[in-house]
Design a protein around this motif. Structure first.
Motif, mmCIF file in Angstrom:
data_model
loop_
_atom_site.group_PDB
_atom_site.id
_atom_site.type_symbol
_atom_site.label_atom_id
_atom_site.label_comp_id
_atom_site.label_asym_id
_atom_site.label_seq_id
_atom_site.Cartn_x
_atom_site.Cartn_y
_atom_site.Cartn_z
ATOM 1 N N LEU A 3 -82.612 18.222 -22.638
ATOM 2 C CA LEU A 3 -81.613 19.211 -23.048
ATOM 3 C C LEU A 3 -81.117 20.003 -21.852
ATOM 4 C CD1 LEU A 3 -83.104 20.635 -26.347
ATOM 5 C CD2 LEU A 3 -81.054 19.262 -26.094
ATOM 6 N N ARG A 4 -82.037 20.403 -20.990
ATOM 7 C CA ARG A 4 -81.648 21.181 -19.811
ATOM 8 C C ARG A 4 -80.789 20.356 -18.861
ATOM 9 N NH1 ARG A 4 -84.005 26.132 -19.237
ATOM 10 N NH2 ARG A 4 -85.775 26.482 -20.573
ATOM 11 N N LEU A 7 -77.451 19.948 -20.441
ATOM 12 C CA LEU A 7 -76.746 21.232 -20.388
ATOM 13 C C LEU A 7 -76.223 21.500 -18.987
ATOM 14 C CD1 LEU A 7 -75.994 23.865 -21.815
ATOM 15 C CD2 LEU A 7 -78.232 24.752 -21.175
ATOM 16 N N VAL A 165 -73.354 20.910 -29.281
ATOM 17 C CA VAL A 165 -74.297 20.074 -28.534
ATOM 18 C C VAL A 165 -73.682 18.715 -28.216
ATOM 19 C CG1 VAL A 165 -76.273 21.196 -29.631
ATOM 20 C CG2 VAL A 165 -75.427 19.044 -30.562
ATOM 21 N N ASP A 169 -78.151 15.506 -26.705
ATOM 22 C CA ASP A 169 -78.921 16.640 -27.224
ATOM 23 C C ASP A 169 -79.315 16.392 -28.676
ATOM 24 O OD1 ASP A 169 -78.690 18.096 -24.849
ATOM 25 O OD2 ASP A 169 -76.849 19.084 -25.506
ATOM 26 N N TYR A 170 -78.355 15.885 -29.452
ATOM 27 C CA TYR A 170 -78.587 15.611 -30.873
ATOM 28 C C TYR A 170 -79.716 14.593 -31.042
ATOM 29 C CZ TYR A 170 -77.716 13.892 -35.609
ATOM 30 O OH TYR A 170 -77.856 13.499 -36.913
ATOM 31 N N MET A 173 -82.954 16.265 -30.369
ATOM 32 C CA MET A 173 -83.326 17.167 -31.459
ATOM 33 C C MET A 173 -83.791 16.394 -32.684
ATOM 34 S SD MET A 173 -80.694 20.367 -31.317
ATOM 35 C CE MET A 173 -79.299 19.799 -30.366
ATOM 36 N N TYR A 179 -83.121 21.843 -34.863
ATOM 37 C CA TYR A 179 -82.109 22.301 -33.910
ATOM 38 C C TYR A 179 -82.855 23.038 -32.796
ATOM 39 C CZ TYR A 179 -78.277 25.127 -32.028
ATOM 40 O OH TYR A 179 -77.360 25.725 -31.203
ATOM 41 N N PHE A 181 -81.329 24.123 -29.623
ATOM 42 C CA PHE A 181 -80.362 24.522 -28.611
ATOM 43 C C PHE A 181 -80.171 26.028 -28.727
ATOM 44 C CE2 PHE A 181 -75.984 24.120 -26.667
ATOM 45 C CZ PHE A 181 -76.410 23.563 -25.475
ATOM 46 N N TYR A 182 -79.175 26.576 -28.067
ATOM 47 C CA TYR A 182 -78.974 28.016 -28.057
ATOM 48 C C TYR A 182 -78.773 28.585 -29.455
ATOM 49 C CZ TYR A 182 -78.515 28.301 -22.997
ATOM 50 O OH TYR A 182 -78.762 28.278 -21.656
ATOM 51 N N THR A 197 -82.600 29.395 -25.939
ATOM 52 C CA THR A 197 -82.543 27.962 -26.185
ATOM 53 C C THR A 197 -83.968 27.426 -26.210
ATOM 54 O OG1 THR A 197 -81.549 25.880 -25.483
ATOM 55 C CG2 THR A 197 -82.381 27.319 -23.736
#
Length: 199
Positions: A3-4, A7, A165, A169-170, A173, A179, A181-182, A197
């Motif tokens: 994710l990071r 992002l 996202v 990311d999805y 997750m 979920y 994320f932020y 996040t």
């Protein structure tokens, strides 16, 4: 970790792009999920302990998804508007000034990344949920995905999620089942509690 990385790759492109389109108005439609049994007391205690840190485990009962901003209490609506104005300005100092008012948890790693400002606007323009209603831990949380099973999202909700996202990311997750994320939390008195996040 993914994710990071995702992002860090996505956000510079979003910030550099002057053509990023963010919705400016929301539907005034409310989706009411079917009734479910109340969570166990020990589950409530754990959620309350985690919530102050921005950790929000999905509830066993699906919260009502709200998109009608007129349903926000005035203090919550004011804080949301102040956060949006600060984020849209692109000036991290404006957001920091709001942080000094209430000392929220900004992220689990305390990184105050200006790139997150674009995400903050997208998050606050999504639907929200009211959690722990009637308790001292009551809070308004954006986006509503925080309290939904990702596997139960409708096609329309998936489109809304993909405004926030990436596909990668999805997929990450979905492996976690939540979920991750932020998200933003504002108390009924207008206190900004977190913008974090992670899980």
């Amino acid at each position: 970790m993914l994710l990071r990385i995702g992002l860090r790759l996505l956000l510079p492109a979003l910030v550099a792009s002057a053509g990023v389109v963010v919705p400016t108005n929301l539907r005034s439609e409310t989706v009411k999920p079917p009734d479910a049994s109340a969570p166990a007391p020990d589950e409530l205690a754990q959620r309350s302990a985690d919530k102050g840190k921005g950790h929000l485990a999905p509830a066993s009962a699906v919260a009502e998804i709200i998109t009608d901003l007129s349903r926000l209490p005035a203090p919550v609506a004011r804080t949301r508007e102040r956060l949006l104005a600060a984020a849209r300005s692109g000036d991290l100092q404006q957001l920091a000034a709001l942080m000094n008012d209430s000392t929220p948890v900004f992220s689990f790693t305390d990184e105050k990344d200006p790139v997150a400002l674009s995400i903050l606007t997208m998050i606050l323009e999504a639907g929200y949920v009211r959690v722990d209603e009637g308790t001292p831990q009551e809070m308004y949380v954006w986006p509503y995905f925080v309290r939904m099973s990702l596997s139960a999202l409708t096609p329309q909700q998936k489109v809304e999620l993909f405004r926030i996202v990436t596909g990668a990311d999805y997929k990450d997750m979905m492996k976690l089942g939540v979920y991750a994320f932020y998200r933003v939390g504002i108390g009924p008195d207008g206190t900004w509690h977190f913008f974090v996040t992670g899980d």
